[in-house]
Design an enzyme around this catalytic site. Sequence first.
Site, PDB file in Angstrom:
ATOM      1  CG  ASP A  88      34.701  42.586  21.017  1.00 18.91           C
ATOM      2  OD1 ASP A  88      36.085  42.862  21.442  1.00 18.91           O
ATOM      3  OD2 ASP A  88      34.031  42.534  21.092  1.00 18.91           O
ATOM      4  CG  ASP A 494      50.490  41.190  66.773  1.00 22.22           C
ATOM      5  OD1 ASP A 494      51.922  40.687  66.671  1.00 22.22           O
ATOM      6  OD2 ASP A 494      50.307  41.009  65.823  1.00 22.22           O
ATOM      7  N   GLY A 520      50.744  41.490  74.183  1.00 23.45           N
ATOM      8  CA  GLY A 520      51.699  40.132  74.711  1.00 23.45           C
ATOM      9  C   GLY A 520      51.925  39.139  74.273  1.00 23.45           C
ATOM     10  CG  ASP A 521      55.369  35.142  73.350  1.00 24.62           C
ATOM     11  OD1 ASP A 521      54.858  34.277  72.677  1.00 24.62           O
ATOM     12  OD2 ASP A 521      56.521  35.298  73.199  1.00 24.62           O
ATOM     13  CG  PHE A 522      50.532  33.787  69.966  1.00 25.51           C
ATOM     14  CD1 PHE A 522      51.329  32.963  69.941  1.00 25.51           C
ATOM     15  CD2 PHE A 522      49.999  34.597  68.918  1.00 25.51           C
ATOM     16  CE1 PHE A 522      51.498  32.756  68.242  1.00 25.51           C
ATOM     17  CE2 PHE A 522      50.198  34.960  67.447  1.00 25.51           C
ATOM     18  CZ  PHE A 522      51.329  33.897  67.589  1.00 25.51           C
ATOM     19  NE  ARG A 537      48.954  35.791  55.182  1.00 22.09           N
ATOM     20  CZ  ARG A 537      50.258  36.474  54.934  1.00 22.09           C
ATOM     21  NH1 ARG A 537      50.441  37.694  55.334  1.00 22.09           N
ATOM     22  NH2 ARG A 537      51.144  36.087  54.254  1.00 22.09           N
TER      23      ARG A 537
HETATM   24  C1  LIG Z   1      30.636  39.651  30.218  1.00 25.75           C
HETATM   25  C2  LIG Z   1      31.648  38.230  30.749  1.00 25.75           C
HETATM   26  C3  LIG Z   1      33.002  39.262  30.384  1.00 25.75           C
HETATM   27  N1  LIG Z   1      34.235  38.787  30.373  1.00 25.75           N
HETATM   28  C4  LIG Z   1      35.368  39.038  30.228  1.00 25.75           C
HETATM   29  O1  LIG Z   1      35.069  40.734  29.682  1.00 25.75           O
HETATM   30  C5  LIG Z   1      35.541  40.896  28.343  1.00 25.75           C
HETATM   31  C6  LIG Z   1      35.611  41.233  27.021  1.00 25.75           C
HETATM   32  O2  LIG Z   1      35.970  42.021  26.571  1.00 25.75           O
HETATM   33  P1  LIG Z   1      36.833  41.644  25.327  1.00 25.75           P
HETATM   34  O3  LIG Z   1      37.161  42.985  24.446  1.00 25.75           O
HETATM   35  O4  LIG Z   1      35.774  40.471  24.659  1.00 25.75           O
HETATM   36  O5  LIG Z   1      38.552  41.145  26.077  1.00 25.75           O
HETATM   37  P2  LIG Z   1      39.432  41.885  26.770  1.00 25.75           P
HETATM   38  O6  LIG Z   1      39.394  41.165  27.964  1.00 25.75           O
HETATM   39  O7  LIG Z   1      39.696  43.224  26.429  1.00 25.75           O
HETATM   40  O8  LIG Z   1      40.987  41.212  25.681  1.00 25.75           O
HETATM   41  P3  LIG Z   1      40.882  41.390  23.923  1.00 25.75           P
HETATM   42  O9  LIG Z   1      40.548  39.717  23.297  1.00 25.75           O
HETATM   43  O10 LIG Z   1      42.963  41.035  23.943  1.00 25.75           O
HETATM   44  O11 LIG Z   1      40.271  42.213  23.552  1.00 25.75           O
HETATM   45  C7  LIG Z   1      36.820  39.406  27.996  1.00 25.75           C
HETATM   46  O12 LIG Z   1      37.856  39.445  28.700  1.00 25.75           O
HETATM   47  C8  LIG Z   1      35.903  38.772  29.028  1.00 25.75           C
HETATM   48  O13 LIG Z   1      36.727  37.494  28.923  1.00 25.75           O
HETATM   49  C9  LIG Z   1      34.564  38.240  32.044  1.00 25.75           C
HETATM   50  O14 LIG Z   1      35.318  37.429  32.818  1.00 25.75           O
HETATM   51  N2  LIG Z   1      33.101  37.624  32.693  1.00 25.75           N
HETATM   52  C10 LIG Z   1      31.831  38.023  32.478  1.00 25.75           C
HETATM   53  O15 LIG Z   1      30.901  37.393  32.574  1.00 25.75           O
END
Ligand SMILES: Cc1cn([C@@H]2O[C@H](COP(=O)(O)OP(=O)(O)OP(=O)(O)O)[C@@H](O)[C@H]2O)c(=O)[nH]c1=O
Length: 631
Positions: A88, A494, A520-522, A537
């Site tokens: 987390d 285009d 036009g057609d390029f 593209r």
């Molecule tokens: C500061 C910062 C955070 N994150 C993302 O923030 C989410 C935090 O949320 P989490 O609750 O810890 O996780 P989640 O994405 O909800 O996934 P889960 O573990 O299923 O709860 C994670 O994703 C991280 O990468 C980035 O990708 N870049 C950054 O610079």
Amino acid sequence: MVLHPVLGKLVSKRVVLASASPRRQEILTNVGLRFEVVPSWFKETLEKSYFAAPYEYAVETAKQKALEVANRMHVKHLRTPDVVIGADTIVSVDEQILEKPVDKQDAYRMLSRLNGKEHSVFTGVAIIHCSSKDNQLEMEVTDFYEETKVKFSDLSEDLLWEYIHSGEPMDKAGGYGIQALGGMLVEYVHGDFLNVMGFPLNHFCKKLAELYYPPSKHNVQHKKYDSIPSVDTFENLSDVESESSNFTEHKGASKLDSSGMCSSGSIYNSENSSSVRSGFMVPLENRNGMPENATRLPSKILELMDGFRASKALFVASKLKMFDHLKNKGPLKAVDIANEVGTSVCGTERLLDACAALGLLEKTPQGYSNTDSTNTYLTSDGEYSLHGYIIHSNDHLWPLFTYLESAVKEGSRQNHRAFGKKAEDLFKDYYHSQEVKQRFMAAMHSIAHLTARDVATAFDLSRFKSACDLGGCTGALAHELVQIYPNLKVTVFDLPEVIANTSYFQPSAQHTAPVTFVSGDFFKDNLPEADLYILSRVLHDWPDEKVHVLLSKISAVCKPGSALLVAESVLDEQKTCPPTAVLQSLSMTEGKQRSGSEYKQLLEKHGFTNVQIKITENLLDVVLCFKTLSP
Ligand SMILES: Cc1cn([C@@H]2O[C@H](COP(=O)(O)OP(=O)(O)OP(=O)(O)O)[C@@H](O)[C@H]2O)c(=O)[nH]c1=O
């Protein structure tokens, strides 16, 4: 030789990452770890005031996420994993904990708090070792946290809002992603960068080393392992591991807890668990006495196997305009949506659940509602709507890809099989059937609009007074260019059938000089005069012979000092990256995707020099080159 051989200790184990975070998956995949992804259903709602310090909250949440997954897998009689990893990430500023923003206003609130200041990013990690005795789940929990300090520079309100509108903040703690656009907000980082991204890899490896290489008696006084014991390869490690030795060894280590080996260790019992819900899991049984990991498929392959289901679910929900209904009236129950769109209730419910499982919708007792990015990208009037391209994918590409096997065998497009018409007839159709024409233009518009800003700003184009976007279709890029460069006059050139249908796609509020449309057609017609020509593209649609015709024509009208800007997905030299471009080649058009050196060669052959390539990380990369005196 692997850098962190301790990861090899996990090779023979069933490892589960209890996280939906794509960043965590990427960080762990990049170091060769094999694991399944089972996102946790634990809601991040612990009472923050109960925790003395922010990191304690992150550690506890990480632990609860991992425990929920371990319990669920055990209770559902899926094979109990050996190791579950939960994490987390939170941002802490002025004693406050910031998690993921719930909407744009919330993102603004968070980013304003961080503006110009230093803050801490904490990631709590829990590693749970599981075992099953008499059908009772036993778990040993090891947890730790890592802190990284990040400072934002002073950012203007405009910049904050522009960043918020990019959609990036929404699934990220603190409302920013340091690894992408958010990196531009950051003045410095003190500590582990990957920790900010969501997973402190270095600390994780150290923690595993502590667990798997406990100190022997004679050196027990050196409690902390700063370096990881050297073992040659993953293979060596997995060869010597026996089923019983794996975890016994760990248990031995955790008995050393009292001497400080693990930051915490405790045994949880599944009887404590109340969570019994079914989830996406693919149980792979140990058949015919095969070793367990021989039957274990990596999550990436499972994801690819299911990819077609996910794509089709997205296409059908888009085609039935379910996201539009939800944007206007959500949250709605399945029955309400079924009534609105005229579909069966049971079918609609299954489709909506699939969309929720894919993260496109949120499901609550009140019903289904769009996520922010669904509102932005999937509704037909979303700010960066991809609706047009999704409908094109469903109606045109999907039938073609059904015949991929024949396409590969024959090396040609399969329009005759998919649509009963040859490729050329079908192309004519685009301009004869009004419906198909609009669909095709909407598809091109979606991508052009989504990429326009990155294409327009990849290079500083302010020195140019006039530009001509050849094959510029609805003018999406042209409009972005005149916004960014107010002194630039842009002509979109285009086919007449295209130009006659552009009015629907014009922006409602015109703040800048209007864009001029010329038909036009390029390949056949004279090109309008300009000091910057643009091919966005276009070139990938044509084989080299045709590209030479077009480039020599542009080169002939280009005055010395004028430039040509090419926007394409530029392949790496191996031609295996980026995957979206490589997969696009499977349509077997007579054109092809090209690498940077191939574009350079083509352009230099027609007197363009100083070829510069910018890889944007958006769908289109940008090549800029200049016309010299003598070709
Ligand atoms: C500061 C910062 C955070 N994150 C993302 O923030 C989410 C935090 O949320 P989490 O609750 O810890 O996780 P989640 O994405 O909800 O996934 P889960 O573990 O299923 O709860 C994670 O994703 C991280 O990468 C980035 O990708 N870049 C950054 O610079």
